[in-house]
Structures are given as structure tokens and as C-alpha cells.
Design an enzyme around this catalytic site. Structure first.
Site, PDB file in Angstrom:
ATOM      1  N   ASN A 199     -44.653 -23.577  11.912  1.00 46.90           N
ATOM      2  CA  ASN A 199     -44.995 -22.309  11.287  1.00 46.90           C
ATOM      3  C   ASN A 199     -45.247 -22.570   9.800  1.00 46.90           C
ATOM      4  O   ASN A 199     -44.328 -22.873   9.051  1.00 46.90           O
ATOM      5  CB  ASN A 199     -43.841 -21.317  11.494  1.00 46.90           C
ATOM      6  N   ASP A 227     -33.121 -20.451  13.456  1.00 46.98           N
ATOM      7  CA  ASP A 227     -33.525 -19.291  14.234  1.00 46.98           C
ATOM      8  C   ASP A 227     -33.118 -18.086  13.409  1.00 46.98           C
ATOM      9  O   ASP A 227     -32.063 -18.086  12.769  1.00 46.98           O
ATOM     10  CB  ASP A 227     -32.892 -19.264  15.625  1.00 46.98           C
ATOM     11  N   PHE A 262     -44.516 -12.494   6.077  1.00 46.04           N
ATOM     12  CA  PHE A 262     -44.867 -12.591   7.490  1.00 46.04           C
ATOM     13  C   PHE A 262     -43.782 -11.913   8.311  1.00 46.04           C
ATOM     14  O   PHE A 262     -42.769 -11.472   7.775  1.00 46.04           O
ATOM     15  CB  PHE A 262     -45.055 -14.053   7.909  1.00 46.04           C
ATOM     16  N   ASP A 295     -41.578  -8.599   7.357  1.00 40.05           N
ATOM     17  CA  ASP A 295     -41.505  -8.417   5.898  1.00 40.05           C
ATOM     18  C   ASP A 295     -42.052  -7.071   5.406  1.00 40.05           C
ATOM     19  O   ASP A 295     -41.477  -6.475   4.491  1.00 40.05           O
ATOM     20  CB  ASP A 295     -42.211  -9.557   5.165  1.00 40.05           C
ATOM     21  N   HIS A 299     -32.556 -14.282   3.491  1.00 39.74           N
ATOM     22  CA  HIS A 299     -31.636 -14.860   4.457  1.00 39.74           C
ATOM     23  C   HIS A 299     -31.873 -16.359   4.613  1.00 39.74           C
ATOM     24  O   HIS A 299     -30.939 -17.154   4.616  1.00 39.74           O
ATOM     25  CB  HIS A 299     -31.817 -14.152   5.803  1.00 39.74           C
ATOM     26  N   ARG A 300     -33.154 -16.745   4.720  1.00 42.48           N
ATOM     27  CA  ARG A 300     -33.491 -18.157   4.887  1.00 42.48           C
ATOM     28  C   ARG A 300     -33.131 -18.935   3.628  1.00 42.48           C
ATOM     29  O   ARG A 300     -32.578 -20.026   3.693  1.00 42.48           O
ATOM     30  CB  ARG A 300     -34.969 -18.319   5.241  1.00 42.48           C
TER      31      ARG A 300
END
Length: 194
Positions: free
Chosen positions: A9, A68, A152, A155, A180-181
Site C-alpha cells: 500500500n 493491522d 486514504f 480519513d 494511530h499508526r
């Protein structure tokens, strides 16, 4: 240090490379010649992250981290959660269909509280039986309609706590600092440099 991020991705890859900067050389699945459909059959974010990272270590011999991510909406009992990418029936990673379904499900709900949760699994080739998990959470609300064009996934409808604009309106620089990521990746980076 070379490490594989188990994704092709481009959005996720760019986001991770931006967060980690030049501290690590991040390889994609494409970079290592992995074109397999890696299983994601677990019923938890943790399980899917572990499955993906272990697959790369076991089959390609690289240190690897995999993530994930799920959008968990309070009034929907945590849905879409682990099924976030495939929330709309008959679709796979169709962001527009997923957002429209979520907006329909929330149409008559006053409680629009939600959180994005990312789980990262780090698996190392020198310790094939072990792995380490890192979690990042950002709380917020689901907007009543799409707002903004950057980013993406969900969002355009996720408004993080402390802001009045969606992730898609805030832009990647702000999002990468609070997402979060980003929070999970920073924990991973601190662990890797120890």
C-alpha cells in the site's frame, strides 16, 4: 538497518517512511519480490499483524513488521474493527463504499465517538518463535459527511480529538504526527534503536 514493512500500500509505505525518516531502510513486499496474497484470517488486529509478519520471516528470511488497523466505533459495538478494509459487503479495500456504509449505519446515532487503533507486530529472523507487539490509538468522532481530500481510507470522515477538521483536511504532516499508526511506529522505532 533494513527491515521489511509487510505492505504494498503506497499510502501506508509513504506514511511509515515519513514517520521513520532516514533511521531505517524500509522495504516493501514488492521490494523483496513477495507477490503472495498473505493471509489475514485472524479475528483480531493483533492476530492479523502477527500472521503477516511471521509469513515474511518464515518465507523470505527478512526482519519484518506488519500492521493491522481498525476503525472502532462505540455505538456500533466496535465495528468495523478488524473488518475495516472490507466493511462494505462484496468489496475489498473500497474506501468510498466503506465510508458510505459507515455513514448509513450512524445516520440515526447521536454517539459518533470512534477510535483508530493500529497494532504492529515485529518479527525477527534470529528469533523465529518470538514477536513483539506495539499499539497506537487516536480517539475522535465520525463526521456526518466527507470532509477533505488528503489521506486514504476513512480519513475524510474521522475527526481526531482536539481538532475540528478530518484527517483528510489536516494534511499528512499533522496526521503523521498524531495518528494511530504514528504512535505505534514511534514505539516500534524506540524499540529498534535500543
Amino acid at each position: 538497518m533494513k527491515i521489511v514493512f509487510a505492505t504494498n500500500n503506497k499510502h501506508k509505505l509513504d506514511e511509515i517512511r515519513s514517520i521513520l525518516g532516514s533511521r531505517f531502510e524500509i522495504l516493501s513486499l514488492n521490494d523483496i519480490g513477495c507477490h503472495a496474497d498473505i493471509p489475514e484470517t485472524a479475528n483480531t488486529l493483533e492476530g492479523n499483524a502477527i500472521q503477516k509478519a511471521r509469513y515474511i520471516v518464515d518465507n523470505y528470511g527478512y526482519d519484518c513488521f506488519a500492521d493491522d488497523t481498525g476503525l472502532e466505533v462505540s455505538s456500533l459495538g466496535g465495528e468495523p474493527g478488524v473488518h475495516s478494509a472490507r466493511y462494505a459487503e462484496g468489496t475489498d479495500h473500497n474506501s468510498e463504499a466503506n465510508m458510505q456504509k459507515l455513514l448509513r449505519c450512524l445516520a440515526d446515532k447521536d454517539d459518533r465517538c470512534a477510535q483508530f487503533r493500529t497494532v504492529i507486530c515485529l518479527a525477527r529472523k534470529e528469533d523465529v518463535a518470538d514477536y513483539t507487539l506495539f499499539e497506537g490509538i487516536v480517539k475522535g468522532t465520525i463526521a456526518k459527511e466527507k470532509q477533505g481530500t488528503e489521506g486514504f481510507g476513512y480519513d475524510p470522515i474521522f475527526v481526531p480529538e482536539g481538532y475540528n477538521e478530518s484527517f483528510a483536511q489536516l494534511g499528512m504532516d499533522i496526521k503523521n504526527g498524531i495518528s494511530h499508526r504514528a504512535r505505534a511506529v514511534e514505539k516500534l522505532a524506540r524499540y529498534l534503536v535500543q
